[in-house]
Design a protein around this motif. Structure first.
Motif, PDB file in Angstrom:
ATOM      1  N   VAL A 127       0.750  -1.170   0.125  1.00 19.72           N
ATOM      2  CA  VAL A 127       0.055   0.038   0.111  1.00 19.72           C
ATOM      3  C   VAL A 127       0.870   1.361  -0.039  1.00 19.72           C
ATOM      4  O   VAL A 127       1.675   1.424   1.049  1.00 19.72           O
ATOM      5  CB  VAL A 127      -0.948   0.128   1.276  1.00 19.72           C
ATOM      6  CG1 VAL A 127      -1.830   1.395   1.285  1.00 19.72           C
ATOM      7  CG2 VAL A 127      -1.945  -1.358   1.271  1.00 19.72           C
ATOM      8  N   LEU A 128       0.710   2.071  -1.095  1.00 16.66           N
ATOM      9  CA  LEU A 128       1.385   3.194  -1.162  1.00 16.66           C
ATOM     10  C   LEU A 128       0.798   4.461  -0.323  1.00 16.66           C
ATOM     11  O   LEU A 128       1.707   5.106   0.403  1.00 16.66           O
ATOM     12  CB  LEU A 128       1.725   3.741  -2.645  1.00 16.66           C
ATOM     13  CG  LEU A 128       2.846   3.283  -3.687  1.00 16.66           C
ATOM     14  CD1 LEU A 128       2.625   3.841  -5.012  1.00 16.66           C
ATOM     15  CD2 LEU A 128       4.106   3.607  -3.058  1.00 16.66           C
ATOM     16  N   ASP A 129      -0.444   4.368  -0.473  1.00 19.97           N
ATOM     17  CA  ASP A 129      -1.002   5.685   0.266  1.00 19.97           C
ATOM     18  C   ASP A 129      -2.575   5.484   0.305  1.00 19.97           C
ATOM     19  O   ASP A 129      -3.003   4.707  -0.490  1.00 19.97           O
ATOM     20  CB  ASP A 129      -0.652   7.040  -0.583  1.00 19.97           C
ATOM     21  CG  ASP A 129      -0.641   8.135   0.459  1.00 19.97           C
ATOM     22  OD1 ASP A 129      -1.141   7.951   1.720  1.00 19.97           O
ATOM     23  OD2 ASP A 129      -0.303   9.194   0.133  1.00 19.97           O
ATOM     24  N   VAL A 130      -3.213   6.131   1.185  1.00 19.28           N
ATOM     25  CA  VAL A 130      -4.660   6.137   1.320  1.00 19.28           C
ATOM     26  C   VAL A 130      -5.157   7.635   1.601  1.00 19.28           C
ATOM     27  O   VAL A 130      -4.614   8.178   2.346  1.00 19.28           O
ATOM     28  CB  VAL A 130      -4.991   5.227   2.689  1.00 19.28           C
ATOM     29  CG1 VAL A 130      -6.594   5.571   2.870  1.00 19.28           C
ATOM     30  CG2 VAL A 130      -4.928   3.920   2.668  1.00 19.28           C
ATOM     31  N   LYS A 131      -5.884   8.104   0.670  1.00 23.06           N
ATOM     32  CA  LYS A 131      -6.236   9.285   0.527  1.00 23.06           C
ATOM     33  C   LYS A 131      -7.630   9.746   0.601  1.00 23.06           C
ATOM     34  O   LYS A 131      -8.212   8.892  -0.175  1.00 23.06           O
ATOM     35  CB  LYS A 131      -5.546  10.098  -0.663  1.00 23.06           C
ATOM     36  CG  LYS A 131      -4.041  10.319  -0.342  1.00 23.06           C
ATOM     37  CD  LYS A 131      -3.741  11.184   0.572  1.00 23.06           C
ATOM     38  CE  LYS A 131      -2.103  11.498   0.627  1.00 23.06           C
ATOM     39  NZ  LYS A 131      -1.655  12.317   1.625  1.00 23.06           N
ATOM     40  N   GLN A 132      -8.353  10.875   0.796  1.00 23.65           N
ATOM     41  CA  GLN A 132      -9.489  11.502   0.722  1.00 23.65           C
ATOM     42  C   GLN A 132      -9.369  12.295  -0.368  1.00 23.65           C
ATOM     43  O   GLN A 132      -8.710  13.459  -0.326  1.00 23.65           O
ATOM     44  CB  GLN A 132     -10.004  12.086   2.178  1.00 23.65           C
ATOM     45  CG  GLN A 132     -11.148  12.545   1.967  1.00 23.65           C
ATOM     46  CD  GLN A 132     -12.588  11.663   2.132  1.00 23.65           C
ATOM     47  OE1 GLN A 132     -12.619  10.842   2.940  1.00 23.65           O
ATOM     48  NE2 GLN A 132     -13.478  11.786   1.032  1.00 23.65           N
ATOM     49  N   ILE A 133     -10.216  12.015  -1.558  1.00 22.37           N
ATOM     50  CA  ILE A 133     -10.345  12.864  -2.501  1.00 22.37           C
ATOM     51  C   ILE A 133     -10.997  14.351  -2.089  1.00 22.37           C
ATOM     52  O   ILE A 133     -12.248  14.024  -1.507  1.00 22.37           O
ATOM     53  CB  ILE A 133     -10.791  12.278  -3.873  1.00 22.37           C
ATOM     54  CG1 ILE A 133      -9.858  11.277  -4.120  1.00 22.37           C
ATOM     55  CG2 ILE A 133     -11.085  13.201  -4.790  1.00 22.37           C
ATOM     56  CD1 ILE A 133      -8.633  11.687  -4.811  1.00 22.37           C
ATOM     57  N   LYS A 134     -10.735  15.261  -2.526  1.00 20.45           N
ATOM     58  CA  LYS A 134     -11.440  16.665  -1.957  1.00 20.45           C
ATOM     59  C   LYS A 134     -12.691  16.738  -2.806  1.00 20.45           C
ATOM     60  O   LYS A 134     -12.769  16.700  -3.904  1.00 20.45           O
ATOM     61  CB  LYS A 134     -10.723  17.946  -2.652  1.00 20.45           C
ATOM     62  CG  LYS A 134     -11.149  19.331  -2.161  1.00 20.45           C
ATOM     63  CD  LYS A 134     -10.307  20.462  -2.626  1.00 20.45           C
ATOM     64  CE  LYS A 134     -10.989  21.807  -2.150  1.00 20.45           C
ATOM     65  NZ  LYS A 134      -9.789  22.966  -2.508  1.00 20.45           N
TER      66      LYS A 134
END
Length: 409
Positions: A331-338
């Motif tokens: 897993v590279l990253d976990v993000k919340q899209i604006k």
């Protein structure tokens, strides 16, 4: 049976056998395709038409009906091919039955002649006299061999008649079964065509509604495309940032790498090679689903002046469904899209798979994941009632078509 007739029979049998095997293989392939399309139609009905919608969008209805129409048209084409193949198989069997009947008639004729000859010389006395009338011992021995061979040939002819009779009976049974299958396919095709006719009538009514205010609906599509483009820009930026961050954290034994390419360790290179070798074999990111948007540019089927673009594939699935990794990775990253939902980025060597539109996530950056491991729950659109995940695949920063990588997408 003459040697020439025997040769022709064997040649014909070989020809029919090869042809029958080829048709059997084609029939298996066609049936597999038919079952896939039936499953696709089932998924379309379940995931696009049985959802509880708070509002009904004409555009969405047109798109959903168009998918079902295309699936039904494919089903009709495959079913027609199956029916045509069965027609050819029936014709082959009819020719084979005629051939067998000719062979059986010839065998019976030969056998009848032998029976008559055997009857005329059937008495033990006549056989003994036939031996005693020999000029010498060698001729008597040859006559004994002849009588034994004649008896053996007579037995073989009788057995051959039995075999041919059974084969003819089996062929007749097979022919009846093929005719039943053909009738069933024709009936199914008729039913599908009727459903297709109703679908097209419904679609025509919706399209007419679209045409009344084409500019309004075209504006809606373009507005949604702008939103999608903005989300794509955010995802692209996150991918680039993830590569830079990964390279900064990579050990000294890594090779290559820049702001747009991964610096790979030997282990990461091996994983990337494994990902490459599995092209076209990767599992879907959901256990069940139907593709609602495909990669690339597309002209709207009902509004030809409107063009849309999809950076990955969008898949409709069941409410509450989990997203799963399409391959082993980190897993590279976990993000919340604006202004939208969450996404997970997973690295597979120089490749990245991105899973967008998750309501919750069950993995963290740095976690190692395995193929088909659950990584989060897919969000449900409260307006449309649909649960849709977007899958993107990158090689470094270059977008790839997921359909080229995922099995039968």
């Amino acid at each position: 049976m003459t040697l020439r007739l025997l040769f022709i029979s064997l040649l014909t049998l070989l020809l029919f056998s090869n042809q029958a095997q080829a048709q059997k293989d084609e029939r298996t392939v066609l049936e597999e395709k038919r079952q896939e399309i039936l499953q696709e139609i089932k998924q379309i009905n379940l995931l696009l038409f049985d959802t509880q919608k708070k509002e009904r969008s004409v555009l969405s209805e047109v798109e959903d009906i168009d998918k079902r129409i295309r699936a039904q048209e494919n089903l009709i084409r495959i079913t027609n091919r199956q029916a045509n193949l069965l027609t050819r198989e029936i014709n082959v069997n009819l020719k084979k039955i005629d051939q067998l009947r000719e062979e059986l008639a010839q065998i019976k004729e030969d056998y009848a002649e032998m029976v008559v000859k055997s009857y005329k010389s059937k008495s033990r006395k006549s056989r003994i006299m036939f031996l005693l009338s020999s000029r010498d011992f060698l001729q008597a021995y040859k006559r004994v061999q002849y009588m034994n061979q004649y008896a053996k040939y007579r037995k073989e002819q009788g057995e051959s008649i039995q075999r041919k009779t059974v084969e003819l009976q089996e062929l007749n049974k097979s022919l009846l079964e093929q005719q039943k299958q053909k009738q069933a396919l024709i009936a199914e095709n008729k039913k599908t065509k009727e459903a297709l006719r109703k679908e097209k009538e419904q679609q025509e009514a919706l399209v007419a509604e679209l045409k009344k205010d084409e500019s309004k609906f075209a504006s809606q599509i373009r507005s949604k495309q702008k939103q999608a483009d903005e989300i794509d820009r955010q995802i692209d930026a996150l991918v680039r940032a993830a590569i830079v961050n990964s390279n900064n954290n990579t050990g000294a034994d890594a090779t290559g790498g820049s702001s747009s390419t991964f610096a790979l360790t030997a282990e990461a290179k091996a994983l990337g090679n494994s990902f490459t070798s599995n092209k076209g074999k990767l599992p879907w990111p959901v256990t069940n689903g139907v593709v609602v948007k495909r990669f690339g540019k597309h002209r709207h089927p009902q509004l030809p002046n409107v063009e849309t673009f999809c950076s990955g594939v969008e898949i409709a699935t069941s409410t509450g469904a989990d997203a799963r990794s399409i391959f082993d990775g980190v897993v590279l990253d976990v993000k919340q899209i604006k202004g939208a939902n969450k996404l997970v980025q997973i690295q597979h060597g120089s490749y990245i798979s991105v899973y967008y539109n998750l309501s919750s996530v069950s993995v963290s950056p740095g976690d190692k994941v395995t193929t088909k491991q659950q990584i989060g729950t897919i969000a449900k659109n409260p307006a449309s009632g649909k649960t849709i995940i977007k899958l993107l695949i990158y090689k470094n920063t270059t977008r790839l078509n997921p359909a080229d990588w995922v099995y039968r997408m």
